[in-house]
Enzyme design. Sequence first.
Site, PDB file in Angstrom:
ATOM      1  N   HIS A  27       0.844  -1.189   0.000  1.00 40.17           N
ATOM      2  CA  HIS A  27       0.000   0.000   0.000  1.00 40.17           C
ATOM      3  C   HIS A  27       0.879   1.238   0.000  1.00 40.17           C
ATOM      4  CE1 HIS A  27      -3.399  -2.447   2.128  1.00 40.17           C
ATOM      5  NE2 HIS A  27      -3.222  -2.782   0.869  1.00 40.17           N
ATOM      6  N   THR A  28       0.420   2.252  -0.729  1.00 39.35           N
ATOM      7  CA  THR A  28       1.158   3.511  -0.758  1.00 39.35           C
ATOM      8  C   THR A  28       1.183   4.124   0.635  1.00 39.35           C
ATOM      9  OG1 THR A  28       0.462   3.889  -3.029  1.00 39.35           O
ATOM     10  CG2 THR A  28       1.288   5.791  -1.809  1.00 39.35           C
ATOM     11  N   GLN A  29       2.356   4.372   1.162  1.00 35.59           N
ATOM     12  CA  GLN A  29       2.492   4.934   2.498  1.00 35.59           C
ATOM     13  C   GLN A  29       2.793   6.419   2.476  1.00 35.59           C
ATOM     14  OE1 GLN A  29       1.781   3.176   5.347  1.00 35.59           O
ATOM     15  NE2 GLN A  29       1.088   1.729   3.793  1.00 35.59           N
TER      16      GLN A  29
END
Length: 260
Positions: free
Chosen positions: A31-33
């Site tokens: 997931h894009t953090q």
Amino acid sequence: MNHAPEEWGRPRNDIYGNYNPAFHNATPSAHTQQPSITGTSVLAIKYDSGVMLAADNLGSYGSLARFTDIERLIKVGEETVVGISGDVSDMQHIELVLEKLMIKDNYEQDGHRLRAPHVYEYLSRLMYNRRSKVDPLWNAILVAGRKDDGSPFLAYVDLLGVTYSAPTLGTGYGAYLAVPLLRKLVSDEGDEKNVTKDQARAALDQCMKVLFYRDARSLDKYTVACVDNTGAVSIETGVRCEDMSWRFAENIRGYGTQKM
């Protein structure tokens, strides 16, 4: 002897069935953090016969002004404009989702047309759903248009699914620097009835100039969109800040008490 790791200690095929080694090639979900290419503030203000928005055209890669032609005011349907700040790739995903929503709505041909409140409710559910999956869309969104009764509509939703409405709104740094300036013109719900289109435009132009002076991730080229009470949408691109001057900064020498 087979020394391949997938062969070590695995059950016998004749008892447990054939072994599937495909899972060794599987990659974990990611997931894009944190955003990479980002857009800064979007500003909006209601006036007596509609809503006006402004957003600059810069896409920043950290502190690098990477792209200077990013359009972050998106026309949705016939009478709604969505302004998006934050991660540009997530913005493009939202734009694609809204395009699919409009295509689906047009296929219905039931005489119903999606207006700004409907688009806003859809986006609020979308943002909250992604937040609940711990995979948020890293954006803050302003939705502008008109209600069924023709009155102006303006509302906000962010990556946490937080929603609210006000006669003046801003995202990013503009929420701190520009919204107080807009509130000098429209301080409370109902004040917009005394504000003309020209006054709203002058206020947005002033705010975009202030943001260019003060926000290191902004640009002096921006886009202005307007939705009037008839539902007509006009978008003006390539607008430039006028009468820019940095003379006020020529004597600044860092911070604190210093001898000039």
